[in-house]
Design a protein around this motif. Structure first.
Motif, PDB file in Angstrom:
ATOM      1  N   GLY A  49      -2.459 -19.752 -50.778  1.00  0.00           N
ATOM      2  CA  GLY A  49      -3.369 -18.808 -51.350  1.00  0.00           C
ATOM      3  C   GLY A  49      -3.863 -19.707 -52.310  1.00  0.00           C
ATOM      4  O   GLY A  49      -2.878 -20.642 -52.709  1.00  0.00           O
ATOM      5  N   THR A  50      -4.805 -19.297 -53.304  1.00  0.00           N
ATOM      6  CA  THR A  50      -5.387 -20.244 -54.066  1.00  0.00           C
ATOM      7  C   THR A  50      -5.608 -19.584 -55.540  1.00  0.00           C
ATOM      8  O   THR A  50      -6.156 -18.234 -55.761  1.00  0.00           O
ATOM      9  N   PHE A  51      -4.787 -19.893 -56.377  1.00  0.00           N
ATOM     10  CA  PHE A  51      -5.413 -18.944 -57.758  1.00  0.00           C
ATOM     11  C   PHE A  51      -6.434 -20.182 -58.548  1.00  0.00           C
ATOM     12  O   PHE A  51      -6.653 -21.180 -58.777  1.00  0.00           O
ATOM     13  N   SER A  52      -7.451 -19.043 -59.651  1.00  0.00           N
ATOM     14  CA  SER A  52      -8.640 -20.503 -60.091  1.00  0.00           C
ATOM     15  C   SER A  52      -8.539 -19.267 -60.844  1.00  0.00           C
ATOM     16  O   SER A  52      -7.536 -17.806 -61.839  1.00  0.00           O
ATOM     17  N   THR A  53      -9.589 -19.104 -62.008  1.00  0.00           N
ATOM     18  CA  THR A  53     -10.082 -18.587 -62.782  1.00  0.00           C
ATOM     19  C   THR A  53     -11.459 -18.532 -62.821  1.00  0.00           C
ATOM     20  O   THR A  53     -12.781 -19.220 -62.574  1.00  0.00           O
ATOM     21  N   ARG A  54     -12.096 -17.001 -63.073  1.00  0.00           N
ATOM     22  CA  ARG A  54     -13.281 -16.615 -63.221  1.00  0.00           C
ATOM     23  C   ARG A  54     -13.618 -16.268 -64.506  1.00  0.00           C
ATOM     24  O   ARG A  54     -13.195 -15.978 -65.764  1.00  0.00           O
ATOM     25  N   VAL A  77     -10.612 -14.617 -66.420  1.00  0.00           N
ATOM     26  CA  VAL A  77     -10.443 -14.281 -66.095  1.00  0.00           C
ATOM     27  C   VAL A  77      -9.327 -15.212 -64.773  1.00  0.00           C
ATOM     28  O   VAL A  77      -9.868 -15.331 -64.262  1.00  0.00           O
ATOM     29  N   PRO A  78      -7.727 -14.378 -64.697  1.00  0.00           N
ATOM     30  CA  PRO A  78      -6.949 -15.402 -63.484  1.00  0.00           C
ATOM     31  C   PRO A  78      -7.434 -13.976 -62.271  1.00  0.00           C
ATOM     32  O   PRO A  78      -7.955 -13.723 -62.532  1.00  0.00           O
ATOM     33  N   TYR A  79      -7.579 -14.959 -61.359  1.00  0.00           N
ATOM     34  CA  TYR A  79      -8.404 -15.071 -59.562  1.00  0.00           C
ATOM     35  C   TYR A  79      -7.357 -15.389 -58.394  1.00  0.00           C
ATOM     36  O   TYR A  79      -7.109 -16.799 -58.677  1.00  0.00           O
TER      37      TYR A  79
ATOM     38  N   GLY B  55       3.071 -12.578 -63.027  1.00  0.00           N
ATOM     39  CA  GLY B  55       1.795 -11.085 -62.357  1.00  0.00           C
ATOM     40  C   GLY B  55       2.857 -10.961 -60.906  1.00  0.00           C
ATOM     41  O   GLY B  55       3.772 -11.335 -60.790  1.00  0.00           O
ATOM     42  N   THR B  56       2.187  -9.642 -60.255  1.00  0.00           N
ATOM     43  CA  THR B  56       2.643  -9.021 -59.471  1.00  0.00           C
ATOM     44  C   THR B  56       1.500  -8.819 -58.075  1.00  0.00           C
ATOM     45  O   THR B  56       0.216  -8.987 -58.337  1.00  0.00           O
ATOM     46  N   PHE B  57       1.598  -9.462 -56.935  1.00  0.00           N
ATOM     47  CA  PHE B  57       1.017  -9.519 -55.710  1.00  0.00           C
ATOM     48  C   PHE B  57       1.660  -8.497 -55.582  1.00  0.00           C
ATOM     49  O   PHE B  57       2.599  -7.547 -54.423  1.00  0.00           O
ATOM     50  N   ILE B  58       0.304  -7.537 -54.785  1.00  0.00           N
ATOM     51  CA  ILE B  58       0.349  -6.292 -54.562  1.00  0.00           C
ATOM     52  C   ILE B  58      -0.290  -6.175 -53.680  1.00  0.00           C
ATOM     53  O   ILE B  58      -2.048  -6.165 -52.615  1.00  0.00           O
ATOM     54  N   LEU B  59      -0.515  -5.350 -51.994  1.00  0.00           N
ATOM     55  CA  LEU B  59       0.356  -4.967 -50.773  1.00  0.00           C
ATOM     56  C   LEU B  59      -1.184  -3.683 -51.053  1.00  0.00           C
ATOM     57  O   LEU B  59      -0.628  -2.871 -52.008  1.00  0.00           O
ATOM     58  N   ARG B  60      -2.293  -4.033 -50.180  1.00  0.00           N
ATOM     59  CA  ARG B  60      -3.025  -2.569 -50.402  1.00  0.00           C
ATOM     60  C   ARG B  60      -3.488  -2.185 -48.860  1.00  0.00           C
ATOM     61  O   ARG B  60      -3.568  -3.193 -47.711  1.00  0.00           O
ATOM     62  N   ASP B  61      -3.296  -1.413 -48.041  1.00  0.00           N
ATOM     63  CA  ASP B  61      -3.398  -1.272 -46.765  1.00  0.00           C
ATOM     64  C   ASP B  61      -5.339  -0.651 -46.888  1.00  0.00           C
ATOM     65  O   ASP B  61      -5.567   0.114 -47.937  1.00  0.00           O
ATOM     66  N   VAL B  83      -4.087  -5.979 -46.873  1.00  0.00           N
ATOM     67  CA  VAL B  83      -4.748  -6.965 -48.219  1.00  0.00           C
ATOM     68  C   VAL B  83      -3.623  -7.420 -49.230  1.00  0.00           C
ATOM     69  O   VAL B  83      -2.587  -6.622 -48.922  1.00  0.00           O
ATOM     70  N   MET B  84      -3.486  -8.808 -49.400  1.00  0.00           N
ATOM     71  CA  MET B  84      -2.977  -8.935 -50.787  1.00  0.00           C
ATOM     72  C   MET B  84      -4.135  -9.781 -51.820  1.00  0.00           C
ATOM     73  O   MET B  84      -4.585  -9.907 -51.661  1.00  0.00           O
ATOM     74  N   THR B  85      -2.869  -8.270 -53.233  1.00  0.00           N
ATOM     75  CA  THR B  85      -4.314  -8.685 -54.174  1.00  0.00           C
ATOM     76  C   THR B  85      -2.694  -9.655 -55.363  1.00  0.00           C
ATOM     77  O   THR B  85      -2.026  -9.144 -54.929  1.00  0.00           O
ATOM     78  N   PHE B  86      -3.920 -10.348 -56.431  1.00  0.00           N
ATOM     79  CA  PHE B  86      -2.755 -10.916 -57.303  1.00  0.00           C
ATOM     80  C   PHE B  86      -3.561  -9.996 -58.585  1.00  0.00           C
ATOM     81  O   PHE B  86      -4.357  -9.479 -59.270  1.00  0.00           O
ATOM     82  N   ARG B  87      -2.218  -9.271 -59.499  1.00  0.00           N
ATOM     83  CA  ARG B  87      -2.897  -9.026 -60.921  1.00  0.00           C
ATOM     84  C   ARG B  87      -2.081  -9.863 -61.420  1.00  0.00           C
ATOM     85  O   ARG B  87      -0.380  -9.706 -61.980  1.00  0.00           O
ATOM     86  N   ALA B  88      -3.023 -10.172 -62.552  1.00  0.00           N
ATOM     87  CA  ALA B  88      -1.826 -11.040 -63.587  1.00  0.00           C
ATOM     88  C   ALA B  88      -0.923 -10.223 -64.570  1.00  0.00           C
ATOM     89  O   ALA B  88      -1.792  -9.044 -65.184  1.00  0.00           O
ATOM     90  N   SER B  89       0.082 -10.710 -65.129  1.00  0.00           N
ATOM     91  CA  SER B  89       0.301 -10.482 -66.366  1.00  0.00           C
ATOM     92  C   SER B  89      -0.600 -10.125 -68.062  1.00  0.00           C
ATOM     93  O   SER B  89      -1.171 -11.720 -67.052  1.00  0.00           O
ATOM     94  N   GLN B  90       0.209  -9.805 -68.549  1.00  0.00           N
ATOM     95  CA  GLN B  90      -0.829  -9.268 -69.791  1.00  0.00           C
ATOM     96  C   GLN B  90      -0.338 -10.951 -70.330  1.00  0.00           C
ATOM     97  O   GLN B  90      -2.019 -11.342 -70.938  1.00  0.00           O
TER      98      GLN B  90
END
Lengths: 93, 100
Positions: A49-54, A77-79, B55-61, B83-90
């Motif tokens: 995948g690709t990390f970017s910021t928005r 913010v990170p994306y 951060g955390t890579f989170i799976l969503r159905d 699908v996979m989403t990414f939640r960056a750490s604080q």
């Protein structure tokens, strides 16, 4: 999987490396990605995948407790966008 | 304002590992691939991946829903998918907000 489990798995597959070396490798990996995003750049890992910021525009928010308006400045913010292979792998049983 | 910087790739990550830790280029690149493969494999088996400080890579159905071909306007079903989403750490969010 958490960070320590990732390190364990990497150590198990690389018997020639000491656990502290594996940890340094992982530290560099995540650190470099974060550094590039902080600089405003992007990180492209084909297949993964690709990390970017928005950019989020400045807006007027509200203090949820008092309802007072608060100026929220614009910020980056990170994306993350998953790669094609990653998306496909998640959907093959 | 913000200086334009290029795109970081696997090769750049391997290069830094090679330079900082002294592993060969080939070995450094193999390690980068392994990190990605391990995370990918975990997610392929339905596990979320949580990297503290990053951060955390989170799976969503996602359920099936009706979509539309934007060109023809014809309705088509969008199959249920994961699908996979990414939640960056604080910590990462703060770093990006501050810039470098």
């Amino acid at each position: 999987m958490i960070r320590s489990e990732l390190l364990e798995a990497l150590t198990a597959d690389n018997p020639d490396l000491r656990p502290d070396e594996v940890e340094q490798v992982a530290d560099i990996f995540f650190e470099e990605i974060g550094a590039r995003l902080a600089e405003g750049g992007r990180v492209e890992l084909r297949g993964f995948g690709t990390f970017s910021t928005r950019l989020r525009n400045a807006r007027t928010g509200r203090n949820p407790r008092t309802g007072d308006p608060v100026d929220v400045p614009s910020k980056r913010v990170p994306y993350f966008k998953p790669g094609k292979e990653m998306r496909e792998r998640l959907n093959t049983d | 304002m913000m200086r334009s910087v290029g795109t970081l790739t696997r090769a750049d990550l391997a290069e830094t590992i090679n330079r900082k830790l002294g592993f060969s280029r080939a070995e450094s690149l193999a390690l980068v691939e392994e990190i990605l493969a391990k995370m990918c494999n975990a997610m392929a088996t339905g596990e979320n991946v949580k990297i503290s400080g990053f951060g955390t890579f989170i799976l969503r159905d996602k359920r099936e829903r009706v979509g539309r071909n934007p060109k023809t306007g014809i309705e088509v079903p969008i199959t249920p998918r994961r699908v996979m989403t990414f939640r960056a750490s604080q910590k990462l969010k703060d770093r990006i907000t501050k810039g470098a």
